[in-house]
Design a protein around this motif. Sequence first.
Motif, mmCIF file in Angstrom:
data_model
loop_
_atom_site.group_PDB
_atom_site.id
_atom_site.type_symbol
_atom_site.label_atom_id
_atom_site.label_comp_id
_atom_site.label_asym_id
_atom_site.label_seq_id
_atom_site.Cartn_x
_atom_site.Cartn_y
_atom_site.Cartn_z
ATOM 1 N N ALA A 75 41.503 45.535 43.287
ATOM 2 C CA ALA A 75 40.630 45.478 42.113
ATOM 3 C C ALA A 75 40.714 46.744 41.268
ATOM 4 O O ALA A 75 40.050 46.840 40.227
ATOM 5 C CB ALA A 75 39.193 45.239 42.554
ATOM 6 N N ALA A 220 36.833 39.081 46.128
ATOM 7 C CA ALA A 220 37.581 39.211 44.871
ATOM 8 C C ALA A 220 36.864 38.485 43.737
ATOM 9 O O ALA A 220 36.774 38.993 42.607
ATOM 10 C CB ALA A 220 38.993 38.686 45.044
ATOM 11 N N ILE A 223 33.736 40.575 42.714
ATOM 12 C CA ILE A 223 34.078 41.750 41.902
ATOM 13 C C ILE A 223 34.453 41.329 40.492
ATOM 14 O O ILE A 223 34.016 41.940 39.507
ATOM 15 C CB ILE A 223 35.213 42.540 42.567
ATOM 16 C CG1 ILE A 223 34.753 43.131 43.911
ATOM 17 C CG2 ILE A 223 35.706 43.667 41.639
ATOM 18 C CD1 ILE A 223 35.879 43.715 44.730
ATOM 19 N N GLN A 224 35.246 40.288 40.382
ATOM 20 C CA GLN A 224 35.688 39.846 39.054
ATOM 21 C C GLN A 224 34.520 39.388 38.193
ATOM 22 O O GLN A 224 34.490 39.636 36.983
ATOM 23 C CB GLN A 224 36.720 38.713 39.201
ATOM 24 C CG GLN A 224 37.184 38.112 37.886
ATOM 25 C CD GLN A 224 37.849 39.130 36.954
ATOM 26 O OE1 GLN A 224 38.412 40.106 37.407
ATOM 27 N NE2 GLN A 224 37.782 38.863 35.663
#
Length: 230
Positions: A75, A220, A223-224
């Motif tokens: 990330a 993931a 976080i995105q």
Amino acid sequence: MTTTQDATPHPDLPAPGQGRDLLLPGAAGNLEVMLAAPRELAPRGIAVICHPHPLYGGAMSNKVTYTLAAIALKAGFYALRFNFRGVGRSEGAHDEGKGETEDTLLLVDWLRQRVPEHFPLMLAGFSFGGYVSVAAAARARPALQISVAPPFGGRFVYETRPLRPPCPWLVIHSRDDDTVAFDATAAALAAYEPPAELHAVDGAGHFFNGRLGDIQQAAADFIQRHLPAA
């Protein structure tokens, strides 16, 4: 931070795609640290990841801890893992989470002093390390928190008052966990306002053997959604 520091990485930080083994001062002696830099993205944040219980074989080499660090790197975060007191080359002795929390905060401060001020912090941890990182959150003020199978009571923790990170919080837990009961975690999280985002999986047990992809995908996505890449 100055403009020069923003443009030029601090000399203590590893080069892109590289890692650095360090011994850094903790509250009870030196701490063994692995600090890695992202390869594919320009650094945009920092992450500190805590490992499971040292009295039950926990270390920063634990595969879930390593996976959380790999997620942070992908990330675009510098990822710092470290051995708790008395593990590996880290000095001192197990302190039931209290000293481990202080060491986590010291390492957060060390890392923050070496990156631009605008870099967000992500705290993450697995099992006992999930608890320690949550205990550190009130003072560390992370932008994101990720916990895998964190305990909220019993022999693994020293604090019984509610702990709530002041940021978006993802908890990943398997329903068949035989070490940290899923139902106890779900009940504890239900008391928080705002609630944590609980991502439940089936059949992964406590250690997510063969199921690390579940952690990767959930983290993931989290976080995105909350810190999308520029």
